[in-house]
Motif scaffolding. Sequence first.
Motif, PDB file in Angstrom:
ATOM      1  N   SER A 198      -6.449  -7.537   8.769  1.00 17.46           N
ATOM      2  CA  SER A 198      -5.676  -8.780   8.741  1.00 17.46           C
ATOM      3  C   SER A 198      -5.863  -9.550   7.442  1.00 17.46           C
ATOM      4  O   SER A 198      -4.994 -10.335   7.058  1.00 17.46           O
ATOM      5  N   THR A 199      -6.992  -9.345   6.767  1.00 22.98           N
ATOM      6  CA  THR A 199      -7.279 -10.043   5.517  1.00 22.98           C
ATOM      7  C   THR A 199      -7.206  -9.053   4.369  1.00 22.98           C
ATOM      8  O   THR A 199      -7.758  -7.951   4.456  1.00 22.98           O
ATOM      9  N   LEU A 200      -6.534  -9.433   3.296  1.00 21.49           N
ATOM     10  CA  LEU A 200      -6.177  -8.473   2.249  1.00 21.49           C
ATOM     11  C   LEU A 200      -6.753  -8.834   0.891  1.00 21.49           C
ATOM     12  O   LEU A 200      -6.006  -8.986  -0.078  1.00 21.49           O
ATOM     13  N   MET A 201      -8.037  -8.951   0.773  1.00 22.02           N
ATOM     14  CA  MET A 201      -8.602  -9.183  -0.541  1.00 22.02           C
ATOM     15  C   MET A 201      -8.436  -7.920  -1.382  1.00 22.02           C
ATOM     16  O   MET A 201      -8.690  -6.815  -0.903  1.00 22.02           O
ATOM     17  N   PRO A 202      -8.010  -8.058  -2.631  1.00 26.46           N
ATOM     18  CA  PRO A 202      -7.586  -6.880  -3.404  1.00 26.46           C
ATOM     19  C   PRO A 202      -8.674  -5.860  -3.644  1.00 26.46           C
ATOM     20  O   PRO A 202      -8.398  -4.650  -3.685  1.00 26.46           O
ATOM     21  N   TRP A 203      -9.920  -6.299  -3.813  1.00 28.83           N
ATOM     22  CA  TRP A 203     -11.001  -5.344  -4.074  1.00 28.83           C
ATOM     23  C   TRP A 203     -11.292  -4.474  -2.863  1.00 28.83           C
ATOM     24  O   TRP A 203     -11.858  -3.403  -2.998  1.00 28.83           O
ATOM     25  N   ASP A 204     -10.888  -4.917  -1.680  1.00 28.86           N
ATOM     26  CA  ASP A 204     -11.083  -4.119  -0.473  1.00 28.86           C
ATOM     27  C   ASP A 204      -9.997  -3.073  -0.271  1.00 28.86           C
ATOM     28  O   ASP A 204     -10.261  -2.020   0.327  1.00 28.86           O
ATOM     29  N   HIS A 205      -8.759  -3.356  -0.718  1.00 25.66           N
ATOM     30  CA  HIS A 205      -7.625  -2.571  -0.237  1.00 25.66           C
ATOM     31  C   HIS A 205      -6.746  -1.908  -1.289  1.00 25.66           C
ATOM     32  O   HIS A 205      -6.118  -0.892  -0.989  1.00 25.66           O
ATOM     33  N   LEU A 206      -6.643  -2.439  -2.495  1.00 28.98           N
ATOM     34  CA  LEU A 206      -5.716  -1.845  -3.456  1.00 28.98           C
ATOM     35  C   LEU A 206      -6.049  -0.381  -3.730  1.00 28.98           C
ATOM     36  O   LEU A 206      -5.166   0.483  -3.719  1.00 28.98           O
ATOM     37  N   ALA A 207      -7.304  -0.090  -3.985  1.00 28.72           N
ATOM     38  CA  ALA A 207      -7.695   1.289  -4.290  1.00 28.72           C
ATOM     39  C   ALA A 207      -7.445   2.199  -3.093  1.00 28.72           C
ATOM     40  O   ALA A 207      -6.875   3.299  -3.238  1.00 28.72           O
ATOM     41  N   GLY A 208      -7.847   1.754  -1.907  1.00 30.10           N
ATOM     42  CA  GLY A 208      -7.713   2.587  -0.725  1.00 30.10           C
ATOM     43  C   GLY A 208      -6.279   2.851  -0.332  1.00 30.10           C
ATOM     44  O   GLY A 208      -5.939   3.961   0.095  1.00 30.10           O
ATOM     45  N   VAL A 209      -5.426   1.858  -0.476  1.00 31.81           N
ATOM     46  CA  VAL A 209      -4.013   2.056  -0.138  1.00 31.81           C
ATOM     47  C   VAL A 209      -3.391   3.108  -1.049  1.00 31.81           C
ATOM     48  O   VAL A 209      -2.633   3.977  -0.598  1.00 31.81           O
ATOM     49  N   LEU A 210      -3.706   3.060  -2.346  1.00 28.16           N
ATOM     50  CA  LEU A 210      -3.170   4.083  -3.242  1.00 28.16           C
ATOM     51  C   LEU A 210      -3.695   5.469  -2.857  1.00 28.16           C
ATOM     52  O   LEU A 210      -2.918   6.442  -2.811  1.00 28.16           O
ATOM     53  N   VAL A 211      -4.985   5.579  -2.579  1.00 28.62           N
ATOM     54  CA  VAL A 211      -5.543   6.868  -2.161  1.00 28.62           C
ATOM     55  C   VAL A 211      -4.816   7.385  -0.924  1.00 28.62           C
ATOM     56  O   VAL A 211      -4.426   8.561  -0.853  1.00 28.62           O
ATOM     57  N   HIS A 212      -4.623   6.510   0.043  1.00 27.21           N
ATOM     58  CA  HIS A 212      -3.947   6.908   1.284  1.00 27.21           C
ATOM     59  C   HIS A 212      -2.509   7.341   1.026  1.00 27.21           C
ATOM     60  O   HIS A 212      -2.041   8.359   1.559  1.00 27.21           O
ATOM     61  N   GLN A 213      -1.799   6.605   0.199  1.00 31.73           N
ATOM     62  CA  GLN A 213      -0.429   6.978  -0.125  1.00 31.73           C
ATOM     63  C   GLN A 213      -0.366   8.315  -0.854  1.00 31.73           C
ATOM     64  O   GLN A 213       0.492   9.155  -0.572  1.00 31.73           O
ATOM     65  N   GLU A 214      -1.291   8.516  -1.795  1.00 30.31           N
ATOM     66  CA  GLU A 214      -1.306   9.774  -2.539  1.00 30.31           C
ATOM     67  C   GLU A 214      -1.740  10.951  -1.664  1.00 30.31           C
ATOM     68  O   GLU A 214      -1.483  12.108  -2.001  1.00 30.31           O
ATOM     69  N   ALA A 215      -2.384  10.662  -0.537  1.00 30.15           N
ATOM     70  CA  ALA A 215      -2.732  11.704   0.430  1.00 30.15           C
ATOM     71  C   ALA A 215      -1.599  11.949   1.424  1.00 30.15           C
ATOM     72  O   ALA A 215      -1.750  12.748   2.353  1.00 30.15           O
ATOM     73  N   GLY A 216      -0.474  11.266   1.233  1.00 36.27           N
ATOM     74  CA  GLY A 216       0.701  11.484   2.071  1.00 36.27           C
ATOM     75  C   GLY A 216       0.929  10.462   3.150  1.00 36.27           C
ATOM     76  O   GLY A 216       1.857  10.601   3.954  1.00 36.27           O
ATOM     77  N   GLY A 217       0.116   9.401   3.198  1.00 34.25           N
ATOM     78  CA  GLY A 217       0.221   8.418   4.265  1.00 34.25           C
ATOM     79  C   GLY A 217       1.186   7.295   3.962  1.00 34.25           C
ATOM     80  O   GLY A 217       1.746   7.191   2.865  1.00 34.25           O
ATOM     81  N   TYR A 218       1.363   6.436   4.954  1.00 31.73           N
ATOM     82  CA  TYR A 218       2.302   5.311   4.882  1.00 31.73           C
ATOM     83  C   TYR A 218       1.562   4.029   5.198  1.00 31.73           C
ATOM     84  O   TYR A 218       0.876   3.928   6.221  1.00 31.73           O
TER      85      TYR A 218
END
Length: 275
Positions: A218-238
């Motif tokens: 629910s909380t989106l501080m950039p140091w927590d999520h920007l890197a992980g979201v890109l990794v997940h997307q590059e692994a084929g996720g949404y």
Amino acid sequence: MTFSDTDLDYLMTIVAEAAAQEIMPRFRNLGAGDISEKTSAIDLVTEADLLAEKHITVALKARFPGALIVGEEAYETNKSVVPALAHADLAFTIDPVDGTFNFAAGLPVFGTIVAVVAKGQTIASVIYDPVLGDTITAIRGAGAFLRRQAGQARRLSVAPAAPLSAMTGAISWGHMKEPDRSRVGGNLRKARMAFALNCSAYEYWMVASGKWHFIGHSTLMPWDHLAGVLVHQEAGGYTAKFDGTPYRPGETTGGIISAPDEHSWHIIRREIIGD
């Protein structure tokens, strides 16, 4: 802005150096005076956080002198840096010890997260496990990889879609306010199994490598999520925010869900997050 393989190697090197010099010598060796509360007893900062962030920041400034550096601990003294991520030509976000509560408790479930942002888009990621010495990396358009300390590397892929009753994952309901907290916590019973690691580094590690089907925050501080979201997307996720819009650098509200595909995302949004 391009981010080369050489730049990625440099980033991995300085993150590993920070872990070896500042994080691991303090793991299970912290005194009471080395740990401080920020907002609560589960929101902590230690000497390892501060010194590892400083090490990485100094190294990044030496190689990329014009870049915006957004560290979790430095943010406490200058909160204007997060909105600036949306427009910076080149920026880095740093979570020196993600999972500080675990780290301070002596639990080896924590990591160092660095994201590279250029003109409002995350272009590269490093998620490092200081205990194992393993790294997850991603460069936009080039896939996500698990790189073992011994040198082996393999490309990551998210889990295949499955019925909700067969899914595993984590939603950080503990950070939500009522009534969302109780509703989401109760709805997780619809999944096969729900976890709570209190560590974004490991949550993205699990979902990008196909061990879990979903994660949500629910909380989106950039140091927590920007890197992980890109990794997940590059692994084929949404991944999308709770309202269905993309998650972008500089945003801190709205919540996100990461799932194997868009159809699975809608199931989790409807059945677990709810209204």
